[in-house]
Design a protein around this motif. Structure first.
Motif, short mmCIF file in Angstrom:
data_model
loop_
_atom_site.label_atom_id
_atom_site.label_comp_id
_atom_site.label_asym_id
_atom_site.label_seq_id
_atom_site.Cartn_x
_atom_site.Cartn_y
_atom_site.Cartn_z
N THR A 1 -37.26 -37.33 23.83
CA THR A 1 -37.34 -37.63 24.50
C THR A 1 -37.90 -39.03 24.75
O THR A 1 -38.46 -40.00 25.01
CB THR A 1 -37.99 -36.53 25.64
OG1 THR A 1 -37.52 -36.35 26.73
CG2 THR A 1 -38.65 -37.44 26.96
N TYR B 1 -36.03 -41.82 22.47
CA TYR B 1 -35.28 -42.44 23.85
C TYR B 1 -36.03 -43.68 24.53
O TYR B 1 -35.66 -45.09 24.60
CB TYR B 1 -34.88 -41.84 24.63
CG TYR B 1 -34.18 -42.70 25.92
CD1 TYR B 1 -32.28 -42.56 26.08
CD2 TYR B 1 -34.38 -42.75 26.82
CE1 TYR B 1 -31.90 -43.85 26.92
CE2 TYR B 1 -33.73 -43.05 27.89
CZ TYR B 1 -32.48 -43.89 27.89
OH TYR B 1 -31.05 -44.29 28.96
N ARG B 2 -37.18 -43.09 25.03
CA ARG B 2 -38.11 -43.85 25.92
C ARG B 2 -38.82 -45.13 24.69
O ARG B 2 -39.15 -46.01 25.47
CB ARG B 2 -39.65 -43.04 26.33
CG ARG B 2 -39.28 -42.22 27.18
CD ARG B 2 -39.93 -41.18 27.85
NE ARG B 2 -39.69 -40.24 28.53
CZ ARG B 2 -40.96 -39.26 29.18
NH1 ARG B 2 -42.06 -38.97 28.30
NH2 ARG B 2 -40.14 -38.85 30.28
N VAL C 1 -28.40 -31.70 27.49
CA VAL C 1 -29.48 -32.18 28.46
C VAL C 1 -30.43 -32.42 28.69
O VAL C 1 -30.41 -33.24 29.92
CB VAL C 1 -29.54 -30.70 28.73
CG1 VAL C 1 -30.18 -30.29 30.29
CG2 VAL C 1 -28.14 -29.66 29.53
N GLU C 2 -30.78 -32.53 27.04
CA GLU C 2 -32.34 -33.27 27.52
C GLU C 2 -32.01 -34.72 27.25
O GLU C 2 -32.75 -35.48 28.18
CB GLU C 2 -33.64 -32.60 25.92
CG GLU C 2 -34.17 -33.62 26.14
CD GLU C 2 -35.16 -33.16 24.89
OE1 GLU C 2 -36.48 -33.64 24.66
OE2 GLU C 2 -35.13 -32.18 24.11
N VAL D 1 -29.56 -36.50 28.77
CA VAL D 1 -29.11 -36.69 29.84
C VAL D 1 -31.06 -36.73 30.65
O VAL D 1 -30.97 -37.95 31.42
CB VAL D 1 -28.12 -36.14 30.18
CG1 VAL D 1 -27.48 -36.74 32.02
CG2 VAL D 1 -26.57 -35.80 29.65
N GLU D 2 -31.22 -36.04 31.02
CA GLU D 2 -32.19 -36.23 31.59
C GLU D 2 -33.48 -37.38 31.73
O GLU D 2 -33.68 -37.79 32.26
CB GLU D 2 -32.54 -34.80 32.09
CG GLU D 2 -32.08 -33.44 32.42
CD GLU D 2 -32.65 -32.69 32.39
OE1 GLU D 2 -33.48 -31.66 31.07
OE2 GLU D 2 -31.68 -31.60 32.80
N ALA D 3 -33.69 -37.54 29.97
CA ALA D 3 -34.58 -38.46 29.62
C ALA D 3 -33.72 -39.79 30.09
O ALA D 3 -34.78 -40.99 30.42
CB ALA D 3 -34.26 -38.89 27.85
N GLY D 4 -32.58 -40.11 30.14
CA GLY D 4 -31.87 -41.19 30.48
C GLY D 4 -30.64 -41.99 29.90
O GLY D 4 -30.15 -43.24 30.28
N ARG E 1 -26.40 -42.43 28.31
CA ARG E 1 -25.44 -42.53 29.34
C ARG E 1 -24.27 -42.92 28.55
O ARG E 1 -23.28 -42.70 28.44
CB ARG E 1 -25.86 -43.60 30.36
CG ARG E 1 -26.92 -43.78 31.17
CD ARG E 1 -26.34 -42.12 32.16
NE ARG E 1 -27.39 -42.38 33.29
CZ ARG E 1 -28.31 -41.21 33.17
NH1 ARG E 1 -28.47 -40.61 31.87
NH2 ARG E 1 -29.02 -41.10 34.19
N VAL F 1 -22.96 -31.77 31.59
CA VAL F 1 -22.75 -32.78 31.20
C VAL F 1 -22.13 -33.98 32.39
O VAL F 1 -22.85 -34.62 33.08
CB VAL F 1 -23.09 -33.99 30.41
CG1 VAL F 1 -23.31 -35.43 30.80
CG2 VAL F 1 -24.02 -33.52 29.14
N ARG G 1 -21.99 -38.07 34.24
CA ARG G 1 -23.48 -38.51 33.68
C ARG G 1 -23.55 -39.15 32.83
O ARG G 1 -24.60 -39.87 32.46
CB ARG G 1 -24.53 -37.04 33.90
CG ARG G 1 -24.58 -37.22 35.00
CD ARG G 1 -25.85 -36.08 35.69
NE ARG G 1 -25.74 -34.67 34.05
CZ ARG G 1 -27.11 -33.64 34.16
NH1 ARG G 1 -27.67 -33.78 34.68
NH2 ARG G 1 -26.79 -32.57 33.27
#
Length: 308
Positions: free
Chosen positions: A206, A209-210, A232-233, A235-238, A240, A259, A262
């Protein structure tokens, strides 16, 4: 391909057009060819054997012939070699190339792929460089086609990687496309790929990615994951686009289910041609295969001087 009008890069307009149609920049191809020719001819641009044995005025025709079955790629590049060699060695842009096959064609041993007519010195001076590039590219295309065939019936496509020959990435990635594969990123500049070392250095998926998103908001981001939880982490962070590293077919299937649509999913790491169909059947979108460019054998191609 007989239009010998200068195109500004030592190539005919016809050859330049074929290169552009293939997504290859003629100027970049010219640089690759010139480097290879200078490596072969030395600083004085001299083929001592041809100069000693062949009159400057002699002309001949050669056939470019497949010596093995496979998929051809790089015919316009080979044509450009002879045209650039003609220019560099003081010729008068008199080389004429007629391409018989097309990149992406399946060819058989004995098939004539192209013919080249011009000063005999130029034909023999450019021979090895033209065949080195053509055989290399055709070998990559042939290997790629085997993977594409193995994935037929699934939605998965085979991807290349950055494991390319230094200086030849543009040509090798084109050969992948000619063989039925698709290209990933060209380099470190056009796609951000968060791999394990980036995750560890940044303090997790996360956070990494940010940071990429903040620094380069318009650059595509891909994240390598090793587990279902990491997928999952990410994808939830954004994210693709996920690289599913060294996962079993069972785990790949689980990630696909978790997933959904997504993110695009790429299986990577330790893949073999024998397992390609099974991996493709898991529902992933891509299989990345470094071996397409780092381990493909050449396709044997020769240059035969006509003697009649």
């Amino acid at each position: 391909m007989s239009d010998n009008g200068a195109a500004g890069v030592g190539m005919s307009k016809a050859t330049e057009g074929l290169l552009r149609a293939a997504g290859l920049a003629p100027e970049q191809v010219r640089r690759i060819i010139e480097t290879a020719l200078v490596e072969d001819l030395g600083p004085d641009l001299l083929d001592v054997t041809s100069v000693a044995t062949i009159p400057a005025t002699q002309t001949d025709t050669v056939d470019v012939v497949a010596r093995a079955d496979g998929v051809v790629a790089g015919l316009a590049v080979a044509a450009a070699v002879f045209e650039v060699a003609d220019e560099l060695t003081g010729g008068g842009r008199t080389v004429e190339v007629s391409v018989v096959a097309h990149d992406g064609d399946r060819v058989a041993r004995g098939d004539v792929l192209a013919t080249v007519t011009g000063p005999t010195r130029v034909l023999l001076t450019g021979e090895r460089t033209a065949l080195n590039l053509l055989s290399r590219m055709s070998g990559v295309a042939t290997h790629t086609r085997a993977w594409a065939d193995a994935l037929a019936g699934s939605k998965a496509m085979v991807l290349d990687t950055r494991k390319t020959t230094p200086g030849l990435r543009m040509l090798e990635k084109y050969a992948v496309r000619a063989g039925g594969g698709t290209n990933k990123r060209m380099g470190l500049y056009d796609v951000a790929m968060i791999k394990d070392n980036h995750k560890y250095a940044a303090g997790g998926i996360t956070a990494a990615y940010r940071r990429v998103r903040e620094a380069f908001p318009d650059v595509p981001v891909q994240v390598e994951v090793d587990t279902l939880a990491e997928a999952v982490e990410a994808v939830e962070a954004g994210a693709r686009f996920l690289l599913l590293d060294n996962m079993s077919p069972q785990l790949l299937t689980e990630v696909v289910a978790a997933v959904g649509d997504r993110a695009e999913l790429e299986a990577t790491g330790g893949l073999t041609l024998a397992d390609a169909a099974e991996v493709g059947a898991t529902g992933v979108d891509f299989l990345s295969v470094g071996a397409l460019t780092h381990s493909s054998p050449i396709l044997d191609i020769a240059l035969d001087l006509r003697t009649e």
